[in-house]
Design a protein around this motif. Structure first.
Motif, PDB file in Angstrom:
ATOM      1  N   SER A 211       1.218  -1.156   0.418  1.00 56.27           N
ATOM      2  CA  SER A 211       0.109  -0.521   0.354  1.00 56.27           C
ATOM      3  C   SER A 211       0.433   1.170   0.264  1.00 56.27           C
ATOM      4  N   THR A 212       2.499   1.242   0.433  1.00 57.79           N
ATOM      5  CA  THR A 212       3.067   2.035   0.313  1.00 57.79           C
ATOM      6  C   THR A 212       4.174   2.195  -0.489  1.00 57.79           C
ATOM      7  N   HIS A 213       4.441   1.131  -0.980  1.00 56.04           N
ATOM      8  CA  HIS A 213       5.287   0.827  -2.117  1.00 56.04           C
ATOM      9  C   HIS A 213       6.804   0.957  -1.565  1.00 56.04           C
ATOM     10  N   GLN A 214       6.682   0.634   0.031  1.00 57.21           N
ATOM     11  CA  GLN A 214       7.956   0.692   0.412  1.00 57.21           C
ATOM     12  C   GLN A 214       8.699  -0.687   0.166  1.00 57.21           C
ATOM     13  N   ILE A 215       9.933  -0.602   0.626  1.00 61.15           N
ATOM     14  CA  ILE A 215      10.707  -1.530   0.841  1.00 61.15           C
ATOM     15  C   ILE A 215      12.097  -1.358   1.981  1.00 61.15           C
ATOM     16  N   LEU A 216      11.769  -2.145   2.993  1.00 58.03           N
ATOM     17  CA  LEU A 216      11.945  -1.475   4.346  1.00 58.03           C
ATOM     18  C   LEU A 216      13.834  -2.538   5.409  1.00 58.03           C
ATOM     19  N   ARG A 217      14.531  -2.004   5.411  1.00 60.95           N
ATOM     20  CA  ARG A 217      15.351  -2.736   6.377  1.00 60.95           C
ATOM     21  C   ARG A 217      15.467  -2.923   7.936  1.00 60.95           C
ATOM     22  N   TRP A 218      14.723  -3.514   8.575  1.00 62.58           N
ATOM     23  CA  TRP A 218      14.737  -3.559  10.145  1.00 62.58           C
ATOM     24  C   TRP A 218      15.912  -4.427  10.355  1.00 62.58           C
ATOM     25  N   THR A 219      16.878  -4.024  11.305  1.00 60.58           N
ATOM     26  CA  THR A 219      17.831  -4.005  12.763  1.00 60.58           C
ATOM     27  C   THR A 219      17.807  -4.129  13.600  1.00 60.58           C
ATOM     28  N   LYS A 220      18.704  -4.678  13.926  1.00 54.17           N
ATOM     29  CA  LYS A 220      19.069  -4.573  15.793  1.00 54.17           C
ATOM     30  C   LYS A 220      20.247  -4.770  16.331  1.00 54.17           C
ATOM     31  N   THR A 221      20.359  -3.735  16.741  1.00 55.74           N
ATOM     32  CA  THR A 221      21.792  -3.202  17.754  1.00 55.74           C
ATOM     33  C   THR A 221      21.366  -2.621  19.229  1.00 55.74           C
ATOM     34  N   GLU A 222      22.283  -3.798  19.471  1.00 57.18           N
ATOM     35  CA  GLU A 222      22.198  -3.678  21.806  1.00 57.18           C
ATOM     36  C   GLU A 222      20.808  -3.540  21.482  1.00 57.18           C
ATOM     37  N   ASN A 223      20.002  -3.822  21.116  1.00 58.16           N
ATOM     38  CA  ASN A 223      18.539  -4.411  21.740  1.00 58.16           C
ATOM     39  C   ASN A 223      17.271  -3.254  21.238  1.00 58.16           C
ATOM     40  N   GLN A 224      18.044  -2.582  20.175  1.00 60.43           N
ATOM     41  CA  GLN A 224      17.596  -1.269  20.219  1.00 60.43           C
ATOM     42  C   GLN A 224      17.472  -1.364  18.130  1.00 60.43           C
ATOM     43  N   TRP A 225      16.188  -1.227  17.768  1.00 63.54           N
ATOM     44  CA  TRP A 225      15.395  -2.005  16.366  1.00 63.54           C
ATOM     45  C   TRP A 225      15.765   0.190  16.051  1.00 63.54           C
ATOM     46  N   ARG A 226      16.133  -0.190  14.351  1.00 56.33           N
ATOM     47  CA  ARG A 226      16.645   1.098  13.458  1.00 56.33           C
ATOM     48  C   ARG A 226      15.931   0.784  12.296  1.00 56.33           C
ATOM     49  N   CYS A 227      15.524   1.246  11.244  1.00 58.56           N
ATOM     50  CA  CYS A 227      14.407   1.054  10.352  1.00 58.56           C
ATOM     51  C   CYS A 227      15.327   1.983   9.853  1.00 58.56           C
ATOM     52  N   LYS A 228      15.162   1.356   7.948  1.00 57.06           N
ATOM     53  CA  LYS A 228      15.323   2.402   6.897  1.00 57.06           C
ATOM     54  C   LYS A 228      14.909   1.626   5.177  1.00 57.06           C
TER      55      LYS A 228
END
Length: 257
Positions: A211-228
Protein backbone atom coordinates in the motif's frame (compact mmCIF):
# COMPACT_ATOMS: atom_id res chain seq x y z
CA UNK A 1 52.55 -34.13 3.34
CA UNK A 2 49.66 -36.60 3.17
CA UNK A 3 49.01 -36.09 6.86
CA UNK A 4 49.00 -32.29 6.48
CA UNK A 5 46.60 -32.51 3.52
CA UNK A 6 44.31 -34.75 5.57
CA UNK A 7 44.32 -32.25 8.41
CA UNK A 8 43.30 -29.46 6.07
CA UNK A 9 40.60 -31.56 4.40
CA UNK A 10 39.06 -33.20 7.49
CA UNK A 11 37.22 -30.24 9.12
CA UNK A 12 35.47 -29.32 5.88
CA UNK A 13 34.58 -32.94 5.22
CA UNK A 14 33.12 -33.33 8.70
CA UNK A 15 31.09 -30.15 8.27
CA UNK A 16 29.85 -31.30 4.89
CA UNK A 17 28.82 -34.64 6.35
CA UNK A 18 27.03 -32.97 9.26
CA UNK A 19 25.25 -30.46 7.07
CA UNK A 20 24.19 -33.04 4.50
CA UNK A 21 22.66 -35.16 7.24
CA UNK A 22 20.81 -32.16 8.69
CA UNK A 23 19.90 -31.11 5.16
CA UNK A 24 17.77 -34.22 4.87
CA UNK A 25 15.45 -32.66 7.45
CA UNK A 26 13.31 -31.20 4.66
CA UNK A 27 11.92 -34.72 4.14
CA UNK A 28 11.72 -35.51 7.85
CA UNK A 29 9.15 -34.37 10.38
CA UNK A 30 9.99 -31.01 11.98
CA UNK A 31 8.08 -29.68 14.96
CA UNK A 32 5.61 -27.01 13.92
CA UNK A 33 6.10 -27.64 10.18
CA UNK A 34 3.49 -29.15 7.86
CA UNK A 35 3.96 -30.21 4.25
CA UNK A 36 2.17 -32.37 1.68
CA UNK A 37 3.06 -36.04 1.60
CA UNK A 38 4.93 -37.34 -1.46
CA UNK A 39 2.60 -37.40 -4.44
CA UNK A 40 0.03 -35.12 -2.82
CA UNK A 41 -0.81 -31.62 -4.16
CA UNK A 42 0.56 -28.52 -2.49
CA UNK A 43 -1.18 -27.33 0.66
CA UNK A 44 -3.89 -24.75 -0.03
CA UNK A 45 -4.17 -23.63 3.61
CA UNK A 46 -2.13 -23.78 6.79
CA UNK A 47 -3.51 -24.99 10.13
CA UNK A 48 -3.50 -22.52 12.97
CA UNK A 49 -2.55 -21.56 15.51
CA UNK A 50 1.06 -22.66 16.00
CA UNK A 51 1.09 -24.80 19.19
CA UNK A 52 2.82 -23.07 22.08
CA UNK A 53 3.05 -19.74 20.24
CA UNK A 54 0.99 -16.85 21.51
CA UNK A 55 -1.60 -15.52 21.43
CA UNK A 56 -0.10 -12.01 21.48
CA UNK A 57 -1.66 -8.67 22.32
CA UNK A 58 0.54 -6.77 19.86
CA UNK A 59 1.64 -7.57 16.34
CA UNK A 60 5.22 -6.43 17.10
CA UNK A 61 5.59 -8.99 19.91
CA UNK A 62 4.17 -11.68 17.64
CA UNK A 63 6.43 -10.65 14.77
CA UNK A 64 9.65 -10.73 16.78
CA UNK A 65 8.74 -14.05 18.40
CA UNK A 66 8.02 -15.48 14.95
CA UNK A 67 11.44 -14.29 13.78
CA UNK A 68 13.24 -16.25 16.50
CA UNK A 69 11.06 -19.32 15.97
CA UNK A 70 11.49 -19.49 12.20
CA UNK A 71 15.25 -18.91 12.30
CA UNK A 72 15.62 -21.76 14.81
CA UNK A 73 14.39 -24.34 12.28
CA UNK A 74 16.92 -26.65 10.57
CA UNK A 75 18.99 -24.95 7.86
CA UNK A 76 16.96 -21.72 8.04
CA UNK A 77 20.17 -19.68 8.02
CA UNK A 78 23.29 -19.91 5.86
CA UNK A 79 25.21 -17.02 7.41
CA UNK A 80 26.82 -14.23 5.42
CA UNK A 81 28.11 -14.36 1.85
CA UNK A 82 31.87 -14.86 2.14
CA UNK A 83 31.70 -16.76 5.42
CA UNK A 84 33.61 -20.01 5.61
CA UNK A 85 31.54 -22.86 4.12
CA UNK A 86 28.82 -20.43 3.01
CA UNK A 87 28.31 -22.10 -0.38
CA UNK A 88 27.69 -25.46 1.25
CA UNK A 89 25.30 -24.00 3.81
CA UNK A 90 23.50 -22.13 1.05
CA UNK A 91 23.00 -25.29 -1.04
CA UNK A 92 21.25 -27.13 1.79
CA UNK A 93 19.43 -24.11 3.24
CA UNK A 94 15.66 -24.10 3.58
CA UNK A 95 12.89 -21.50 3.59
CA UNK A 96 9.93 -21.73 5.97
CA UNK A 97 6.81 -19.60 5.65
CA UNK A 98 3.65 -18.86 7.64
CA UNK A 99 0.90 -16.29 8.17
CA UNK A 100 0.60 -13.94 11.12
CA UNK A 101 -3.10 -13.17 11.50
CA UNK A 102 -5.62 -11.34 13.69
CA UNK A 103 -8.49 -13.21 15.32
CA UNK A 104 -12.03 -12.25 16.39
CA UNK A 105 -10.71 -12.34 19.98
CA UNK A 106 -8.51 -9.35 19.10
CA UNK A 107 -5.30 -11.38 19.38
CA UNK A 108 -2.39 -11.96 17.02
CA UNK A 109 -1.57 -15.56 16.16
CA UNK A 110 0.74 -17.40 13.78
CA UNK A 111 -0.17 -20.36 11.64
CA UNK A 112 1.95 -23.45 11.56
CA UNK A 113 4.94 -23.31 9.22
CA UNK A 114 5.41 -25.05 5.92
CA UNK A 115 8.54 -25.64 3.86
CA UNK A 116 6.77 -26.79 0.69
CA UNK A 117 8.84 -25.28 -2.07
CA UNK A 118 9.87 -24.95 -5.65
CA UNK A 119 13.43 -25.11 -6.95
CA UNK A 120 14.35 -21.67 -8.23
CA UNK A 121 17.66 -22.18 -9.99
CA UNK A 122 20.41 -24.61 -10.97
CA UNK A 123 21.90 -24.36 -7.49
CA UNK A 124 18.76 -25.95 -6.04
CA UNK A 125 17.69 -22.88 -4.05
CA UNK A 126 14.42 -23.59 -2.26
CA UNK A 127 11.69 -20.95 -2.21
CA UNK A 128 8.83 -21.56 0.23
CA UNK A 129 5.34 -21.60 -1.32
CA UNK A 130 2.90 -19.92 1.08
CA UNK A 131 -0.73 -21.10 0.97
CA UNK A 132 -3.26 -18.29 0.67
CA UNK A 133 -5.29 -19.03 3.79
CA UNK A 134 -5.25 -20.24 7.39
CA UNK A 135 -7.58 -22.91 8.75
CA UNK A 136 -8.13 -22.16 12.44
CA UNK A 137 -10.96 -24.42 13.60
CA UNK A 138 -11.92 -22.02 16.39
CA UNK A 139 -13.16 -19.36 13.98
CA UNK A 140 -14.91 -19.04 10.63
CA UNK A 141 -12.26 -18.71 7.96
CA UNK A 142 -13.61 -15.39 6.71
CA UNK A 143 -13.31 -13.90 10.22
CA UNK A 144 -9.50 -14.04 10.19
CA UNK A 145 -7.51 -10.98 9.13
CA UNK A 146 -4.12 -11.44 7.49
CA UNK A 147 -1.33 -9.10 8.65
CA UNK A 148 2.09 -10.51 7.66
CA UNK A 149 3.27 -13.16 5.21
CA UNK A 150 6.34 -14.48 7.04
CA UNK A 151 9.40 -16.34 5.80
CA UNK A 152 13.16 -16.46 6.21
CA UNK A 153 15.91 -15.54 3.78
CA UNK A 154 18.84 -17.84 4.56
CA UNK A 155 21.57 -15.29 3.81
CA UNK A 156 19.75 -12.06 4.54
CA UNK A 157 19.00 -11.01 0.96
CA UNK A 158 16.40 -8.33 0.42
CA UNK A 159 12.78 -8.83 -0.63
CA UNK A 160 12.67 -10.69 -3.95
CA UNK A 161 10.55 -9.97 -7.01
CA UNK A 162 8.64 -13.20 -6.29
CA UNK A 163 7.95 -11.92 -2.76
CA UNK A 164 6.52 -8.72 -4.21
CA UNK A 165 4.28 -10.56 -6.65
CA UNK A 166 3.05 -12.94 -3.95
CA UNK A 167 1.98 -10.30 -1.43
CA UNK A 168 0.29 -8.16 -4.09
CA UNK A 169 -1.73 -11.20 -5.16
CA UNK A 170 -2.61 -11.92 -1.52
CA UNK A 171 -3.61 -8.29 -1.06
CA UNK A 172 -6.15 -8.66 -3.84
CA UNK A 173 -7.68 -11.52 -1.87
CA UNK A 174 -7.34 -10.34 1.74
CA UNK A 175 -7.13 -6.56 1.42
CA UNK A 176 -4.15 -4.23 1.78
CA UNK A 177 -5.40 -2.49 4.93
CA UNK A 178 -6.69 -4.35 7.98
CA UNK A 179 -8.67 -2.80 10.83
CA UNK A 180 -7.53 -4.05 14.26
CA UNK A 181 -7.78 -2.85 17.86
CA UNK A 182 -4.47 -1.04 17.21
CA UNK A 183 -5.84 0.90 14.26
CA UNK A 184 -5.24 0.23 10.59
CA UNK A 185 -2.51 -2.33 9.82
CA UNK A 186 -1.00 -2.65 6.37
CA UNK A 187 -0.58 -6.08 4.80
CA UNK A 188 3.08 -6.82 4.12
CA UNK A 189 5.58 -9.57 3.47
CA UNK A 190 8.53 -10.06 5.81
CA UNK A 191 11.82 -11.92 5.30
CA UNK A 192 13.77 -12.65 8.52
CA UNK A 193 17.54 -13.01 8.64
CA UNK A 194 20.41 -13.73 11.01
CA UNK A 195 24.01 -12.61 10.71
CA UNK A 196 25.40 -15.81 12.20
CA UNK A 197 25.66 -19.21 10.55
CA UNK A 198 25.54 -21.03 13.89
CA UNK A 199 23.28 -20.27 16.84
CA UNK A 200 21.23 -17.87 14.69
CA UNK A 201 19.50 -14.94 16.35
CA UNK A 202 16.85 -12.57 15.04
CA UNK A 203 19.10 -9.81 13.70
CA UNK A 204 16.55 -8.19 11.41
CA UNK A 205 14.12 -8.47 8.56
CA UNK A 206 13.21 -7.00 5.21
CA UNK A 207 9.63 -5.86 4.61
CA UNK A 208 7.60 -4.86 1.57
CA UNK A 209 4.34 -2.94 2.09
CA UNK A 210 2.23 -2.89 -1.10
CA UNK A 211 0.00 0.00 0.00
CA UNK A 212 2.99 2.35 0.44
CA UNK A 213 5.27 0.73 -2.20
CA UNK A 214 8.14 0.74 0.32
CA UNK A 215 10.86 -1.85 0.86
CA UNK A 216 12.24 -1.52 4.40
CA UNK A 217 15.15 -3.05 6.26
CA UNK A 218 14.87 -3.43 10.04
CA UNK A 219 17.99 -4.24 12.08
CA UNK A 220 18.64 -4.67 15.77
CA UNK A 221 21.71 -3.22 17.49
CA UNK A 222 22.09 -3.50 21.25
CA UNK A 223 18.37 -4.27 21.62
CA UNK A 224 17.43 -1.13 19.67
CA UNK A 225 15.49 -1.54 16.41
CA UNK A 226 16.33 0.75 13.51
CA UNK A 227 14.68 1.04 10.14
CA UNK A 228 15.59 2.48 6.78
CA UNK A 229 13.83 2.47 3.44
CA UNK A 230 16.02 0.60 0.97
CA UNK A 231 13.75 0.59 -2.07
CA UNK A 232 10.56 1.72 -3.74
CA UNK A 233 8.38 -0.38 -6.06
CA UNK A 234 6.77 1.41 -8.99
CA UNK A 235 4.16 -0.48 -10.98
CA UNK A 236 3.80 0.06 -14.71
CA UNK A 237 0.51 1.09 -16.29
CA UNK A 238 -0.34 -2.50 -17.26
CA UNK A 239 -0.43 -3.48 -13.57
CA UNK A 240 1.70 -6.55 -14.25
CA UNK A 241 5.24 -5.22 -14.45
CA UNK A 242 7.15 -3.18 -11.91
CA UNK A 243 10.54 -1.62 -11.33
CA UNK A 244 12.49 -1.26 -8.09
CA UNK A 245 14.39 1.91 -7.29
CA UNK A 246 17.06 1.65 -4.61
CA UNK A 247 16.78 4.28 -1.90
CA UNK A 248 18.44 5.22 1.37
CA UNK A 249 15.77 7.10 3.24
CA UNK A 250 14.23 7.27 6.68
CA UNK A 251 11.24 5.10 7.50
CA UNK A 252 7.85 6.45 8.42
CA UNK A 253 7.97 4.56 11.75
CA UNK A 254 9.12 5.83 15.14
CA UNK A 255 11.72 3.08 15.43
CA UNK A 256 9.87 -0.03 16.50
CA UNK A 257 8.80 -2.92 14.23
Amino acid sequence: MAYENARRWLPGALLASTLMVSGCSSSQAIEGVVRPKPGEPLLESLPGPMPGFGPFDSYSDALLSACSLILSKPNANAGRVGDQDFQLRWRISNEYCAWLYYTPERKYEMSMLTDQHKLDDLNGRRSCLLPSSVDDSRYPQDSLKYIFALHNHPYGSTISRDDIRLIVAEGAQHGLEIHTKDGVSQLSIVAFFSNRATEPSCDGFHQYIPSTHQILRWTKTENQWRCKQTGRVDWHADGKRFSITETNAACFSKGEP
